[in-house]
Design a protein around this motif. Structure first.
Motif, PDB file in Angstrom:
ATOM      1  N   LEU A  89     -13.865  -1.630   0.338  1.00  0.00           N
ATOM      2  CA  LEU A  89     -13.481  -2.996  -0.086  1.00  0.00           C
ATOM      3  C   LEU A  89     -12.596  -3.323  -1.050  1.00  0.00           C
ATOM      4  O   LEU A  89     -12.374  -4.445  -1.274  1.00  0.00           O
ATOM      5  CB  LEU A  89     -15.111  -3.463  -0.163  1.00  0.00           C
ATOM      6  CG  LEU A  89     -15.895  -3.236   0.779  1.00  0.00           C
ATOM      7  CD1 LEU A  89     -17.459  -3.754   0.297  1.00  0.00           C
ATOM      8  CD2 LEU A  89     -15.650  -4.048   2.049  1.00  0.00           C
ATOM      9  N   ALA A  90     -12.304  -2.253  -1.797  1.00  0.00           N
ATOM     10  CA  ALA A  90     -11.186  -2.665  -3.024  1.00  0.00           C
ATOM     11  C   ALA A  90     -10.475  -1.351  -3.344  1.00  0.00           C
ATOM     12  O   ALA A  90     -10.786  -0.370  -2.944  1.00  0.00           O
ATOM     13  CB  ALA A  90     -12.017  -2.948  -4.342  1.00  0.00           C
ATOM     14  N   PHE A  91      -9.002  -1.637  -3.934  1.00  0.00           N
ATOM     15  CA  PHE A  91      -7.982  -0.779  -4.142  1.00  0.00           C
ATOM     16  C   PHE A  91      -7.977  -0.446  -5.705  1.00  0.00           C
ATOM     17  O   PHE A  91      -8.584  -1.739  -6.259  1.00  0.00           O
ATOM     18  CB  PHE A  91      -6.893  -0.784  -3.517  1.00  0.00           C
ATOM     19  CG  PHE A  91      -6.933  -0.804  -1.826  1.00  0.00           C
ATOM     20  CD1 PHE A  91      -7.101   0.315  -1.403  1.00  0.00           C
ATOM     21  CD2 PHE A  91      -6.849  -1.825  -1.170  1.00  0.00           C
ATOM     22  CE1 PHE A  91      -7.144   0.570   0.070  1.00  0.00           C
ATOM     23  CE2 PHE A  91      -6.645  -1.653   0.169  1.00  0.00           C
ATOM     24  CZ  PHE A  91      -6.880  -0.530   0.947  1.00  0.00           C
TER      25      PHE A  91
ATOM     26  N   THR B 143      -8.324   1.466   5.475  1.00  0.00           N
ATOM     27  CA  THR B 143      -9.463   1.353   4.824  1.00  0.00           C
ATOM     28  C   THR B 143     -10.991   1.757   5.280  1.00  0.00           C
ATOM     29  O   THR B 143     -11.919   1.738   4.644  1.00  0.00           O
ATOM     30  CB  THR B 143      -9.781  -0.566   4.713  1.00  0.00           C
ATOM     31  OG1 THR B 143      -9.912  -0.687   5.903  1.00  0.00           O
ATOM     32  CG2 THR B 143      -8.940  -1.137   3.844  1.00  0.00           C
TER      33      THR B 143
ATOM     34  N   ASP C 283     -10.850   2.994 -12.200  1.00  0.00           N
ATOM     35  CA  ASP C 283     -11.899   2.004 -11.805  1.00  0.00           C
ATOM     36  C   ASP C 283     -11.760   1.997 -10.064  1.00  0.00           C
ATOM     37  O   ASP C 283     -11.746   0.685  -9.546  1.00  0.00           O
ATOM     38  CB  ASP C 283     -11.937   0.638 -12.386  1.00  0.00           C
ATOM     39  CG  ASP C 283     -12.963  -0.021 -12.172  1.00  0.00           C
ATOM     40  OD1 ASP C 283     -14.141   0.505 -11.881  1.00  0.00           O
ATOM     41  OD2 ASP C 283     -12.973  -1.317 -12.294  1.00  0.00           O
ATOM     42  N   ALA C 284     -11.493   3.129  -9.469  1.00  0.00           N
ATOM     43  CA  ALA C 284     -11.441   3.024  -8.113  1.00  0.00           C
ATOM     44  C   ALA C 284     -12.632   3.547  -7.255  1.00  0.00           C
ATOM     45  O   ALA C 284     -13.672   4.211  -7.752  1.00  0.00           O
ATOM     46  CB  ALA C 284     -10.374   4.169  -7.697  1.00  0.00           C
ATOM     47  N   ALA C 285     -12.481   3.161  -6.163  1.00  0.00           N
ATOM     48  CA  ALA C 285     -13.591   3.579  -5.025  1.00  0.00           C
ATOM     49  C   ALA C 285     -13.361   5.114  -4.897  1.00  0.00           C
ATOM     50  O   ALA C 285     -12.117   5.669  -4.944  1.00  0.00           O
ATOM     51  CB  ALA C 285     -13.390   2.998  -3.690  1.00  0.00           C
TER      52      ALA C 285
ATOM     53  N   THR D  36      -2.262   2.619  -4.188  1.00  0.00           N
ATOM     54  CA  THR D  36      -3.455   2.354  -3.539  1.00  0.00           C
ATOM     55  C   THR D  36      -4.299   3.097  -3.154  1.00  0.00           C
ATOM     56  O   THR D  36      -5.309   2.944  -3.113  1.00  0.00           O
ATOM     57  CB  THR D  36      -3.101   1.322  -2.439  1.00  0.00           C
ATOM     58  OG1 THR D  36      -2.243   1.988  -1.377  1.00  0.00           O
ATOM     59  CG2 THR D  36      -2.403  -0.080  -2.955  1.00  0.00           C
TER      60      THR D  36
ATOM     61  N   SER E  65       0.775  -1.233   0.087  1.00  0.00           N
ATOM     62  CA  SER E  65       0.053   0.088  -0.131  1.00  0.00           C
ATOM     63  C   SER E  65       0.775   1.224  -0.143  1.00  0.00           C
ATOM     64  O   SER E  65       1.846   1.411   0.713  1.00  0.00           O
ATOM     65  CB  SER E  65      -0.870  -0.002   1.299  1.00  0.00           C
ATOM     66  OG  SER E  65      -1.799  -0.902   1.131  1.00  0.00           O
TER      67      SER E  65
END
Ligand SMILES: Cc1cc2nc3c(=O)[nH]c(=O)nc-3n(C[C@H](O)[C@H](O)[C@H](O)COP(=O)(O)OP(=O)(O)OC[C@H]3O[C@@H](n4cnc5c(N)ncnc54)[C@H](O)[C@@H]3O)c2cc1C
Length: 297
Positions: free
Chosen positions: A126-128, A108, A94-96, A72, A2
Motif C-alpha cells: 500500500l506504500a512505497f 504492487t 521505513d519500507a514495506a 521505489t 517508480s
C-alpha cells in the motif's frame, strides 16, 4: 517515477533476477556488492560495490541505505543473507517488505508462500518503498544484453557488530541457496563420514551443493547450515537429488521450486515419490556408487 534497484550479493544474482525485473516492468539499476560484473541484463546503471566480503547485516543495510533511498522497489535473491540485511534496510527506509516472492501481478501485488508453502498468499503493497526478496525459479532469466554504464558505489561500512573471523565449511562447493544441482541426504546416512563420502561425493561429481534433512542434522550426520526445508534453507535448483529422504511436509517446503526432483528411497511408499519427477526404489548405498561410476564413464 517508480524504479527498481536490484541488490546483487554476487554477480550470478543479476541473471537470476533478470526475469523478475522484466516481469515487474520498471526501469532498473543494479548494485553489485561483491565480485566483477559480466553483463547488464537490460539495467540502466550498474553500481559496483567491490566489497572483498559481505559485512555483518546491520553494516550492510546502513551502507546500502543512501543508494536504496532513491528507489521505489529494492529487490534481492531470497537467501539467509539477503533476508538478514534487507529486513534491516526496510527498517531504515521505513519500507514495506515482502519476502520469498514467487510471482507478481503488478508492481504492487505479489505472491508469496505461507504456512511452510502450503498456501500461496497474494499481498498488496500500500506504500512505497517496498523491499522484496525474490525466489527466482518462477521468473526465468532474460537475454544478458551488453555491458551497462558502471559507477563505483561508495559503501561506508559502520555497524554495531564487526566480524572477527569467518570460517567456510563448504569448501569449494557452490552455495546451497544458489546451486543449480543439489544432492541431499537424510537420516539413513549413519554418520558424518558416510554422509560426506556418499552425498558429498555425488555432489562433487555433479558440481553441485550438498543439503540435508533436519533428521540428519539433528543426528549430527550433517552440519546445521546444510539443512533444507521449512526451518532451513529454501532451494530452487535445476536438479534436486534426495537420497534416503522420506519427504516430510517440512522438507518439501524447501525444495518445491526445484525444476527436477529425483528421489532414491528403498521404500516404494515413501511420500517423496509423490513429488518426485523421477523415482528410484533402491538402497542408496548401492544406487549412488553405481550412479557415480556411470558419471565417470
Ligand atoms: C516445526 C518443524 C520444522 C521442521 N523443519 C524441517 C526442515 O526444515 N527440514 C527437514 O528436512 N525437516 C524438518 N522437520 C523434520 C521433518 O518433520 C522430518 O522429521 C524430517 O524431514 C525427516 O528426515 P528424513 O527424511 O531424513 O528421515 P526419515 O523420515 O526417517 O526418512 C528416512 C527415509 O530414508 C529411507 N531409507 C532408509 N534407509 C535407506 C537406504 N539405505 N536407501 C534408501 N532409502 C533409505 C526410508 O525409507 C525413509 O523414507 C521439521 C519438523 C518440525 C516439527
Amino acid at each position: 517515477m517508480s524504479k527498481l534497484l536490484i541488490v546483487a550479493f554476487q554477480p550470478s544474482d543479476i541473471a537470476q533476477l533478470s526475469g523478475f525485473a522484466k516481469k515487474l516492468g520498471l526501469p532498473f539499476d543494479i548494485l553489485l556488492l561483491t565480485g566483477s560484473p559480466a553483463q547488464g541484463y537490460g539495467a540502466n546503471r550498474l553500481f559496483v560495490g567491490s566489497l572483498p566480503e559481505l559485512p555483518p547485516a546491520d553494516a550492510l543495510a546502513k551502507a546500502v541505505q543512501p543508494i536504496a533511498a532513491n528507489y521505489t522497489h529494492i529487490a534481492s535473491v531470497s537467501s539467509m543473507s539477503s533476508k538478514d540485511s534487507l529486513a534491516r534496510l526496510a527498517g531504515l527506509l521505513d519500507a514495506a517488505m515482502v519476502t520469498d516472492v514467487l510471482d507478481l501481478e503488478s508492481p504492487t501485488v505479489f505472491k508469496r508462500p505461507m504456512v511452510a508453502g502450503s498456501i500461496v498468499a497474494t499481498v498488496e503493497v500500500l506504500a512505497f518503498p517496498v523491499v522484496l526478496t525474490v525466489r527466482p525459479a518462477g521468473f526465468g532469466t532474460t537475454d544478458p544484453g551488453g555491458m551497462v554504464e558502471q559507477t563505483p558505489a561508495t559503501l561506508t561500512l559502520e555497524g554495531r557488530a564487526s566480524r572477527l573471523s569467518a570460517t567456510s565449511r563448504g569448501g569449494s562447493r557452490p552455495d546451497l541457496g544458489q546451486a543449480s544441482v543439489v544432492v541431499s541426504g537424510g537420516r539413513p546416512l549413519k554418520d558424518a563420514a558416510t554422509f560426506e563420502n556418499v552425498i558429498g561425493g555425488l555432489a562433487d561429481a555433479l558440481g553441485g551443493a550438498v543439503g540435508a534433512t533436519r533428521a540428519a542434522v539433528d543426528s549430527g550426520i550433517a552440519p546445521n547450515e546444510l539443512q533444507v526445508g521449512q526451518t532451513g534453507k529454501i532451494v530452487a535448483p535445476d536438479l534436486y537429488i534426495a537420497a534416503g529422504i522420506s519427504g516430510s511436509t517440512q522438507h518439501m517446503a524447501g525444495i518445491k521450486d526445484s525444476k527436477v526432483i529425483v528421489a532414491i528411497n528403498k521404500d516404494p511408499d515413501a511420500p517423496i515419490f509423490e513429488a518426485a519427477d523421477f523415482g528410484l526404489v533402491a538402497d542408496l548405498f548401492d544406487a549412488i556408487p553405481e550412479f557415480r561410476a556411470a558419471i565417470g564413464k
